[in-house]
Write an enzyme that holds these catalytic residues in place. Sequence first.
Site, PDB file in Angstrom:
ATOM      1  NE  ARG A  50      -0.515   1.700   3.581  1.00  0.00           N
ATOM      2  CZ  ARG A  50       0.660   2.293   3.779  1.00  0.00           C
ATOM      3  NH1 ARG A  50       1.739   1.596   4.054  1.00  0.00           N
ATOM      4  NH2 ARG A  50       0.768   3.596   3.663  1.00  0.00           N
ATOM      5  N   GLY A  51       0.257   2.385  -0.213  1.00  0.00           N
ATOM      6  CA  GLY A  51       1.004   3.611  -0.429  1.00  0.00           C
ATOM      7  C   GLY A  51       1.127   3.848  -1.920  1.00  0.00           C
ATOM      8  CB  ALA A  52       0.215   6.760  -4.028  1.00  0.00           C
ATOM      9  CD  GLN A 198      -3.569   2.325   6.864  1.00  0.00           C
ATOM     10  OE1 GLN A 198      -4.214   2.676   7.846  1.00  0.00           O
ATOM     11  NE2 GLN A 198      -4.096   2.282   5.650  1.00  0.00           N
ATOM     12  CG  ASP A 239      -3.242   7.769  -1.842  1.00  0.00           C
ATOM     13  OD1 ASP A 239      -2.888   6.623  -2.153  1.00  0.00           O
ATOM     14  OD2 ASP A 239      -3.200   8.193  -0.674  1.00  0.00           O
TER      15      ASP A 239
END
Length: 350
Positions: A50-52, A198, A239
């Site tokens: 995850r994370g753009a 997160q 994002d």
Amino acid sequence: MSASTIMPIRWCDDGHLELLDQRTLPDRHLVRTVTSAEEAAAAIREMVVRGAPAIGITAAYGVVLAALEQDDSGWPDRLEAAMATLAASRPTAVNLFWALARMREVMALQRHAEVAPVAKLLEAARAIHRKDLDDNLAMGELGADLIARSEPCAVMTHCNTGALATGGHGTALGVIRSAWNRRLITRVHANETRPWLQGARLTAWELDQEGIPVTLAVDSAASLLMAQGRIGWLIVGADRIAANGDVANKIGTLALAVQARHFGVKVMVVAPSSTFDLEVASGVEIPIECRDASELTHQGERIVAPQGIDIYNPVFDVTPASLIDAIVCERGVIEHPDRTAIARVIETCR
């Protein structure tokens, strides 16, 4: 300065991808082996990664995995189908589509090849990975320069924007790492970031691993910390950033930005230029992903909400540019962001 030693994404020379499963941290360190574009898309969708920026890097390697399939008849169609699957995995993170567009450019240059151009695609994916790390290191210093304008202070961050969410070092957390190395911050206040936690599971873990003082707080304590004068900067990632400077980021960012403006806390957004979507005029046009209701109704196997009620579980919200003091990308700092300032830094460099 070197990159963080945390490596969430690793390409292996025998032709597979390894992803550090972020769902199990910090109590378990599990590595997931990915051997196809479909598995890469599933890993993105299920938040193994995850994370753009990390999503974009994983998608690029996913295209390479599709190219490695033995059947080379009609490889362009096969790779386009794989990219469609990857594109559908997370609709808000624009880095995903940016990375796929880079891979499609390589395909176009090799369109007359009889077999899939594995080597060229792998070279492109590795270049995307390396550039993200280089960009993060550059953003870290630019953001630290902003903090250096005043006395050392404590900062607040939301979600996870560190090495786990990127190709290394991090975006917002990269600024925090760089500023800590320059003795510009005294402490990091990390919000837990519900419902996936997160901030608790990933950000606090990353900071603790590197000996950076961190205080974990329940999300709803943010306004109290700001009211007590404990926070100098709110530093977050993104994002997707619209042409006018509106920013889509983890749900809760909008509320934090409103609180920060009220209490005189400055707001810094940190994201690479690939996060800017100049085709989107404002945040109103950014699609907001909603996730499964069970993320709110269950804690593991335990039911914590009445069954059958309506659930609203958006992953992102949109913070208007008017609440942001500066957007930091690898190309420079955009203070008081608006359409003109963003075009000056982003569009003129493309």
